[in-house]
Design a protein around this motif. Structure first.
Motif, PDB file in Angstrom:
ATOM      1  N   UNK A 120       0.853  -1.175   0.000  1.00  0.00           N
ATOM      2  CA  UNK A 120       0.000   0.000   0.000  1.00  0.00           C
ATOM      3  C   UNK A 120       0.895   1.232   0.000  1.00  0.00           C
ATOM      4  N   UNK A 121       0.612   2.181  -0.887  1.00  0.00           N
ATOM      5  CA  UNK A 121       1.380   3.425  -0.897  1.00  0.00           C
ATOM      6  C   UNK A 121       1.069   4.211   0.369  1.00  0.00           C
ATOM      7  N   UNK A 122       2.058   4.927   0.850  1.00  0.00           N
ATOM      8  CA  UNK A 122       1.883   5.685   2.087  1.00  0.00           C
ATOM      9  C   UNK A 122       0.860   6.801   1.937  1.00  0.00           C
ATOM     10  N   UNK A 123       0.690   7.335   0.749  1.00  0.00           N
ATOM     11  CA  UNK A 123      -0.314   8.366   0.515  1.00  0.00           C
ATOM     12  C   UNK A 123      -1.700   7.806   0.842  1.00  0.00           C
ATOM     13  N   UNK A 124      -1.964   6.575   0.392  1.00  0.00           N
ATOM     14  CA  UNK A 124      -3.256   5.931   0.657  1.00  0.00           C
ATOM     15  C   UNK A 124      -3.350   5.504   2.115  1.00  0.00           C
ATOM     16  N   UNK A 125      -2.243   5.004   2.686  1.00  0.00           N
ATOM     17  CA  UNK A 125      -2.241   4.588   4.086  1.00  0.00           C
ATOM     18  C   UNK A 125      -2.515   5.778   5.008  1.00  0.00           C
ATOM     19  N   UNK A 126      -1.960   6.931   4.701  1.00  0.00           N
ATOM     20  CA  UNK A 126      -2.190   8.120   5.529  1.00  0.00           C
ATOM     21  C   UNK A 126      -3.634   8.606   5.421  1.00  0.00           C
ATOM     22  N   UNK A 127      -4.287   8.343   4.306  1.00  0.00           N
ATOM     23  CA  UNK A 127      -5.689   8.740   4.158  1.00  0.00           C
ATOM     24  C   UNK A 127      -6.625   7.774   4.876  1.00  0.00           C
ATOM     25  N   UNK A 128      -6.316   6.466   4.815  1.00  0.00           N
ATOM     26  CA  UNK A 128      -7.229   5.477   5.372  1.00  0.00           C
ATOM     27  C   UNK A 128      -6.910   5.095   6.818  1.00  0.00           C
ATOM     28  N   UNK A 185      -3.348   6.156  11.962  1.00  0.00           N
ATOM     29  CA  UNK A 185      -2.877   5.629  13.242  1.00  0.00           C
ATOM     30  C   UNK A 185      -1.872   4.503  13.023  1.00  0.00           C
ATOM     31  N   UNK A 186      -2.129   3.647  12.039  1.00  0.00           N
ATOM     32  CA  UNK A 186      -1.220   2.550  11.727  1.00  0.00           C
ATOM     33  C   UNK A 186       0.108   3.071  11.200  1.00  0.00           C
ATOM     34  N   UNK A 187       0.052   4.088  10.335  1.00  0.00           N
ATOM     35  CA  UNK A 187       1.285   4.664   9.790  1.00  0.00           C
ATOM     36  C   UNK A 187       2.150   5.250  10.908  1.00  0.00           C
ATOM     37  N   UNK A 188       1.530   5.914  11.865  1.00  0.00           N
ATOM     38  CA  UNK A 188       2.270   6.494  12.988  1.00  0.00           C
ATOM     39  C   UNK A 188       2.835   5.394  13.879  1.00  0.00           C
ATOM     40  N   UNK A 189       2.054   4.355  14.153  1.00  0.00           N
ATOM     41  CA  UNK A 189       2.521   3.259  15.007  1.00  0.00           C
ATOM     42  C   UNK A 189       3.696   2.513  14.364  1.00  0.00           C
ATOM     43  N   UNK A 190       3.644   2.297  13.059  1.00  0.00           N
ATOM     44  CA  UNK A 190       4.730   1.615  12.355  1.00  0.00           C
ATOM     45  C   UNK A 190       6.001   2.464  12.395  1.00  0.00           C
ATOM     46  N   UNK A 191       5.846   3.777  12.239  1.00  0.00           N
ATOM     47  CA  UNK A 191       7.011   4.666  12.278  1.00  0.00           C
ATOM     48  C   UNK A 191       7.649   4.679  13.666  1.00  0.00           C
ATOM     49  N   UNK A 192       6.838   4.728  14.707  1.00  0.00           N
ATOM     50  CA  UNK A 192       7.361   4.742  16.071  1.00  0.00           C
ATOM     51  C   UNK A 192       8.009   3.405  16.400  1.00  0.00           C
ATOM     52  N   UNK A 193       7.378   2.302  15.987  1.00  0.00           N
ATOM     53  CA  UNK A 193       7.929   0.970  16.257  1.00  0.00           C
ATOM     54  C   UNK A 193       9.287   0.787  15.584  1.00  0.00           C
ATOM     55  N   UNK A 194       9.450   1.373  14.411  1.00  0.00           N
ATOM     56  CA  UNK A 194      10.721   1.266  13.700  1.00  0.00           C
ATOM     57  C   UNK A 194      11.855   2.003  14.380  1.00  0.00           C
ATOM     58  N   UNK A 195      11.540   2.943  15.258  1.00  0.00           N
ATOM     59  CA  UNK A 195      12.563   3.726  15.945  1.00  0.00           C
ATOM     60  C   UNK A 195      12.848   3.212  17.355  1.00  0.00           C
ATOM     61  N   UNK A 196      12.228   2.103  17.712  1.00  0.00           N
ATOM     62  CA  UNK A 196      12.453   1.508  19.023  1.00  0.00           C
ATOM     63  C   UNK A 196      13.405   0.318  18.868  1.00  0.00           C
ATOM     64  N   UNK A 197      14.106  -0.067  19.926  1.00  0.00           N
ATOM     65  CA  UNK A 197      14.996  -1.224  19.833  1.00  0.00           C
ATOM     66  C   UNK A 197      14.193  -2.518  19.707  1.00  0.00           C
ATOM     67  N   UNK A 198      14.840  -3.546  19.205  1.00  0.00           N
ATOM     68  CA  UNK A 198      14.167  -4.831  19.004  1.00  0.00           C
ATOM     69  C   UNK A 198      14.379  -5.704  20.234  1.00  0.00           C
ATOM     70  N   UNK A 199      13.630  -5.439  21.297  1.00  0.00           N
ATOM     71  CA  UNK A 199      13.732  -6.244  22.513  1.00  0.00           C
ATOM     72  C   UNK A 199      12.394  -6.256  23.243  1.00  0.00           C
TER      73      UNK A 199
END
Length: 142
Positions: free
Chosen positions: A87-95, A98-112
């Motif tokens: 899914x393109x982020x343009x469409x994800x941000x429209x639909x 909350x998921x786009x923000x959660x995925x971005x935050x999760x990517x910046x956290x350590x893997x533990x």
């Protein structure tokens, strides 16, 4: 004098509000990750969960800079052959902002395992309203 070590008994958790309106998705996510881990506190301990609660409001008004809306994809795979969904982020941000923000935050956290507990303290809302007024959250300014 001994070194201070944070644990469940001596951690005080605060509530913070981040407003994502008009701000880049990545900068908001980076700030939320710092607050969730507790790196803004002087008693930060890397192996302990000493972060705070974070409320992100106006997730639908966060912006993607450059051509990320059309060139960046959110990908999931079912595990079966041919099970890739893009899914393109343009469409994800429209639909589902909350998921786009959660995925971005999760990517910046350590893997533990500390990350799993930290993400349970993350609350993301599409609009400007939230239901955590009883906790008296403070507005975090960058």
């Amino acid at each position: 004098m001994s070194t201070f070590m944070a644990n469940k008994g001596n951690i005080e958790r605060k509530w913070y509000i981040l407003d994502a309106a008009g701000k880049p998705l990545g900068k908001t996510a980076a700030t939320a990750a710092i607050l969730l881990r507790g790196k803004h506190k002087p008693e930060y301990t890397p192996h302990a969960d000493c972060g705070d609660f974070v409320i992100v409001v106006n997730a639908d008004k966060a912006v993607l800079t450059g051509k990320k809306g059309d060139q960046k994809y959110y990908r999931t795979h079912s595990g079966y052959v041919g099970g890739l969904k893009e899914t393109k982020y343009r469409i994800l941000m429209q639909t589902k902002p909350e998921l786009a923000m959660r995925v971005a935050i999760r990517g910046m956290m350590p893997r533990n395992i500390v990350t799993k507990d930290s993400l349970s303290r993350l609350k993301i809302y599409r609009g400007g309203q939230h239901k955590h007024a009883a906790q008296q959250p403070e507005t975090w300014t960058v």
